[in-house]
Design a protein around this motif. Structure first.
Motif, mmCIF file in Angstrom:
data_model
loop_
_atom_site.group_PDB
_atom_site.id
_atom_site.type_symbol
_atom_site.label_atom_id
_atom_site.label_comp_id
_atom_site.label_asym_id
_atom_site.label_seq_id
_atom_site.Cartn_x
_atom_site.Cartn_y
_atom_site.Cartn_z
ATOM 1 N N SER A 229 57.362 44.050 -19.731
ATOM 2 C CA SER A 229 57.577 45.156 -18.799
ATOM 3 C C SER A 229 57.064 46.476 -19.381
ATOM 4 O O SER A 229 56.508 47.307 -18.652
ATOM 5 C CB SER A 229 59.045 45.266 -18.404
ATOM 6 N N LEU A 230 57.226 46.680 -20.695
ATOM 7 C CA LEU A 230 56.695 47.886 -21.333
ATOM 8 C C LEU A 230 55.169 47.899 -21.279
ATOM 9 O O LEU A 230 54.553 48.938 -21.017
ATOM 10 C CB LEU A 230 57.167 47.979 -22.788
ATOM 11 N N LEU A 231 54.548 46.750 -21.526
ATOM 12 C CA LEU A 231 53.091 46.659 -21.477
ATOM 13 C C LEU A 231 52.584 46.872 -20.052
ATOM 14 O O LEU A 231 51.538 47.486 -19.842
ATOM 15 C CB LEU A 231 52.629 45.294 -21.993
ATOM 16 N N ASP A 232 53.328 46.379 -19.093
ATOM 17 C CA ASP A 232 52.953 46.534 -17.690
ATOM 18 C C ASP A 232 52.993 48.005 -17.280
ATOM 19 O O ASP A 232 52.071 48.501 -16.616
ATOM 20 C CB ASP A 232 53.899 45.715 -16.819
ATOM 21 N N LYS A 233 54.038 48.721 -17.689
ATOM 22 C CA LYS A 233 54.159 50.140 -17.350
ATOM 23 C C LYS A 233 53.082 50.982 -18.017
ATOM 24 O O LYS A 233 52.630 51.978 -17.455
ATOM 25 C CB LYS A 233 55.530 50.664 -17.764
ATOM 26 N N ALA A 234 52.660 50.583 -19.233
ATOM 27 C CA ALA A 234 51.646 51.348 -19.962
ATOM 28 C C ALA A 234 50.229 50.983 -19.541
ATOM 29 O O ALA A 234 49.275 51.625 -19.968
ATOM 30 C CB ALA A 234 51.819 51.123 -21.464
ATOM 31 N N GLY A 235 50.071 49.923 -18.756
ATOM 32 C CA GLY A 235 48.746 49.524 -18.299
ATOM 33 C C GLY A 235 48.020 48.572 -19.223
ATOM 34 O O GLY A 235 46.874 48.205 -18.954
ATOM 35 N N VAL A 236 48.646 48.156 -20.294
ATOM 36 C CA VAL A 236 48.008 47.257 -21.248
ATOM 37 C C VAL A 236 47.917 45.844 -20.677
ATOM 38 O O VAL A 236 46.948 45.130 -20.918
ATOM 39 C CB VAL A 236 48.773 47.254 -22.593
ATOM 40 N N TRP A 237 48.912 45.446 -19.901
ATOM 41 C CA TRP A 237 48.902 44.095 -19.329
ATOM 42 C C TRP A 237 47.724 43.931 -18.367
ATOM 43 O O TRP A 237 47.089 42.877 -18.326
ATOM 44 C CB TRP A 237 50.226 43.800 -18.636
ATOM 45 N N ALA A 238 47.392 44.974 -17.619
ATOM 46 C CA ALA A 238 46.244 44.915 -16.708
ATOM 47 C C ALA A 238 44.941 44.781 -17.502
ATOM 48 O O ALA A 238 44.028 44.050 -17.090
ATOM 49 C CB ALA A 238 46.210 46.157 -15.829
ATOM 50 N N LYS A 239 44.843 45.467 -18.646
ATOM 51 C CA LYS A 239 43.659 45.338 -19.498
ATOM 52 C C LYS A 239 43.536 43.916 -20.029
ATOM 53 O O LYS A 239 42.432 43.369 -20.112
ATOM 54 C CB LYS A 239 43.727 46.323 -20.667
ATOM 55 N N PHE A 240 44.670 43.313 -20.389
ATOM 56 C CA PHE A 240 44.660 41.932 -20.866
ATOM 57 C C PHE A 240 44.213 40.977 -19.768
ATOM 58 O O PHE A 240 43.391 40.089 -20.005
ATOM 59 C CB PHE A 240 46.053 41.549 -21.385
ATOM 60 N N GLU A 241 44.735 41.161 -18.559
ATOM 61 C CA GLU A 241 44.343 40.296 -17.433
ATOM 62 C C GLU A 241 42.849 40.420 -17.153
ATOM 63 O O GLU A 241 42.178 39.419 -16.881
ATOM 64 C CB GLU A 241 45.151 40.655 -16.182
ATOM 65 N N ALA A 242 42.312 41.644 -17.234
ATOM 66 C CA ALA A 242 40.878 41.848 -17.002
ATOM 67 C C ALA A 242 40.051 41.202 -18.105
ATOM 68 O O ALA A 242 39.011 40.589 -17.839
ATOM 69 C CB ALA A 242 40.579 43.338 -16.907
ATOM 70 N N ALA A 243 40.506 41.313 -19.352
ATOM 71 C CA ALA A 243 39.780 40.712 -20.471
ATOM 72 C C ALA A 243 39.851 39.192 -20.405
ATOM 73 O O ALA A 243 38.901 38.511 -20.804
ATOM 74 C CB ALA A 243 40.351 41.219 -21.793
ATOM 75 N N LYS A 244 40.944 38.662 -19.900
ATOM 76 C CA LYS A 244 41.107 37.213 -19.821
ATOM 77 C C LYS A 244 40.166 36.612 -18.776
ATOM 78 O O LYS A 244 39.664 35.509 -18.953
ATOM 79 C CB LYS A 244 42.569 36.880 -19.455
ATOM 80 N N LYS A 245 39.870 37.360 -17.712
ATOM 81 C CA LYS A 245 38.973 36.866 -16.674
ATOM 82 C C LYS A 245 37.522 36.836 -17.135
ATOM 83 O O LYS A 245 36.719 36.067 -16.627
ATOM 84 C CB LYS A 245 39.093 37.715 -15.418
ATOM 85 N N ASN A 246 37.170 37.702 -18.094
ATOM 86 C CA ASN A 246 35.777 37.757 -18.582
ATOM 87 C C ASN A 246 35.477 36.683 -19.584
ATOM 88 O O ASN A 246 36.120 36.038 -20.189
ATOM 89 C CB ASN A 246 35.451 39.111 -19.188
#
Length: 87
Positions: free
Chosen positions: A70-87
């Motif tokens: 939840s902390l990573l999600d609020k900071a936007g890091v989880w979205a960066k991880f999801e984007a990196a995982k798709k590449n």
């Protein structure tokens, strides 16, 4: 298995938490592989993160706890991880 989880620091009734990469079976305040950020719950939830290192650990299979996610999600890091995982 590595987990991204919180370790408690600070004095009595003044908690400060570190976000740490640790083995899943180690103690809460045991030895960590790496410290990846801090969480200050009494200062309006202030969070400092090492984003590149967190994404690197997540890409290598580390699992965050519910609170850390939840902390990573609020900071936007989880979205960066999801984007990196798709590449």
């Amino acid at each position: 298995m590595l987990k991204l989880r919180l370790t408690r620091m600070g004095s009595k009734k003044r908690p400060v938490y570190r976000i740490a990469a640790m083995e899943a079976l180690s103690r809460r305040d045991g030895k960590a592989v790496a410290y990846l950020g801090n969480y200050y719950p009494l200062e309006e939830g202030k969070v400092t993160l090492k984003e590149e290192e967190i994404v690197k650990f997540l890409m290598n299979g580390a699992q965050p706890t519910r609170t850390v996610k939840s902390l990573l999600d609020k900071a936007g890091v989880w979205a960066k991880f999801e984007a990196a995982k798709k590449n």
